[in-house]
Design a protein around this motif. Sequence first.
Motif, PDB file in Angstrom:
ATOM      1  N   PRO A  45      -2.725  -6.475   4.942  1.00 41.15           N
ATOM      2  CA  PRO A  45      -3.851  -5.640   5.389  1.00 41.15           C
ATOM      3  C   PRO A  45      -5.174  -6.288   4.964  1.00 41.15           C
ATOM      4  O   PRO A  45      -5.230  -7.019   3.972  1.00 41.15           O
ATOM      5  CB  PRO A  45      -3.634  -4.314   4.639  1.00 41.15           C
ATOM      6  N   GLN A  46      -6.220  -6.004   5.709  1.00 42.34           N
ATOM      7  CA  GLN A  46      -7.534  -6.574   5.393  1.00 42.34           C
ATOM      8  C   GLN A  46      -7.940  -6.199   3.970  1.00 42.34           C
ATOM      9  O   GLN A  46      -7.815  -5.054   3.552  1.00 42.34           O
ATOM     10  CB  GLN A  46      -8.587  -6.079   6.372  1.00 42.34           C
ATOM     11  N   GLY A  47      -8.397  -7.205   3.207  1.00 42.44           N
ATOM     12  CA  GLY A  47      -8.826  -6.987   1.829  1.00 42.44           C
ATOM     13  C   GLY A  47      -7.713  -7.171   0.814  1.00 42.44           C
ATOM     14  O   GLY A  47      -7.908  -6.973  -0.374  1.00 42.44           O
ATOM     15  N   GLY A  69      12.354  -0.996  -0.906  1.00 39.65           N
ATOM     16  CA  GLY A  69      11.571  -0.544  -2.052  1.00 39.65           C
ATOM     17  C   GLY A  69      10.085  -0.571  -1.745  1.00 39.65           C
ATOM     18  O   GLY A  69       9.653  -0.848  -0.628  1.00 39.65           O
ATOM     19  N   GLN A  70       9.314  -0.290  -2.772  1.00 38.29           N
ATOM     20  CA  GLN A  70       7.858  -0.261  -2.612  1.00 38.29           C
ATOM     21  C   GLN A  70       7.323  -1.685  -2.769  1.00 38.29           C
ATOM     22  O   GLN A  70       7.616  -2.366  -3.756  1.00 38.29           O
ATOM     23  CB  GLN A  70       7.225   0.652  -3.663  1.00 38.29           C
ATOM     24  N   ILE A  71       6.566  -2.121  -1.795  1.00 31.77           N
ATOM     25  CA  ILE A  71       5.969  -3.457  -1.815  1.00 31.77           C
ATOM     26  C   ILE A  71       4.461  -3.266  -1.932  1.00 31.77           C
ATOM     27  O   ILE A  71       3.851  -2.604  -1.097  1.00 31.77           O
ATOM     28  CB  ILE A  71       6.324  -4.250  -0.537  1.00 31.77           C
ATOM     29  N   VAL A  72       3.877  -3.821  -2.976  1.00 28.34           N
ATOM     30  CA  VAL A  72       2.450  -3.620  -3.242  1.00 28.34           C
ATOM     31  C   VAL A  72       1.718  -4.943  -3.050  1.00 28.34           C
ATOM     32  O   VAL A  72       2.080  -5.953  -3.646  1.00 28.34           O
ATOM     33  CB  VAL A  72       2.226  -3.089  -4.683  1.00 28.34           C
ATOM     34  N   ASN A  73       0.693  -4.917  -2.221  1.00 29.28           N
ATOM     35  CA  ASN A  73      -0.157  -6.100  -2.029  1.00 29.28           C
ATOM     36  C   ASN A  73      -1.277  -6.077  -3.055  1.00 29.28           C
ATOM     37  O   ASN A  73      -1.841  -5.026  -3.344  1.00 29.28           O
ATOM     38  CB  ASN A  73      -0.780  -6.109  -0.626  1.00 29.28           C
ATOM     39  N   GLU A  74      -1.606  -7.238  -3.577  1.00 28.72           N
ATOM     40  CA  GLU A  74      -2.728  -7.372  -4.509  1.00 28.72           C
ATOM     41  C   GLU A  74      -4.021  -7.464  -3.707  1.00 28.72           C
ATOM     42  O   GLU A  74      -4.053  -8.067  -2.636  1.00 28.72           O
ATOM     43  CB  GLU A  74      -2.571  -8.637  -5.368  1.00 28.72           C
ATOM     44  N   LYS A  75      -5.091  -6.863  -4.249  1.00 30.56           N
ATOM     45  CA  LYS A  75      -6.391  -6.967  -3.581  1.00 30.56           C
ATOM     46  C   LYS A  75      -6.869  -8.420  -3.603  1.00 30.56           C
ATOM     47  O   LYS A  75      -6.607  -9.151  -4.551  1.00 30.56           O
ATOM     48  CB  LYS A  75      -7.430  -6.083  -4.269  1.00 30.56           C
TER      49      LYS A  75
END
Length: 132
Positions: A45-47, A69-75
């Motif tokens: 996603p943007q950002g 599972g939960q996948i979290v992108n770093e800013k």
Amino acid sequence: WLLSGPLGDITVVDGGQGDEAEADGILSVSGLPAGTYTLTETKAPQGYERTDETFTATIDAEHQVVSFGQIVNEKTPAPVVTPTPPATPFELALTGGGDGRSLALIAFALLLSGAAVTVGAVVRRRVSASKR
């Protein structure tokens, strides 16, 4: 996202192509045959930073519903800005850079210096003339 498995590669877009989930940030794909599946992020996603990690899950007789599972992108980190040291007024006059204020300040300072010398000389003449 790219979902790779027994059917080949399937593109899944959050809230779009191949995604059956109504909520943002959740992907849902149904009707997949048994087998091992790999999920790879193709665009973050943007950002946010895209993860290079791949996620694997297996559908079989015992696991009809699987989750990656939960996948979290770093800013995305803010860019590091290295300040440029200011140029001296002389450099600005030679290069023509800047907005002209530095050159104007030099001219004003020279004008004031000349005016101070002139006023000083006139005052000295008047004082000398009044003593005569």
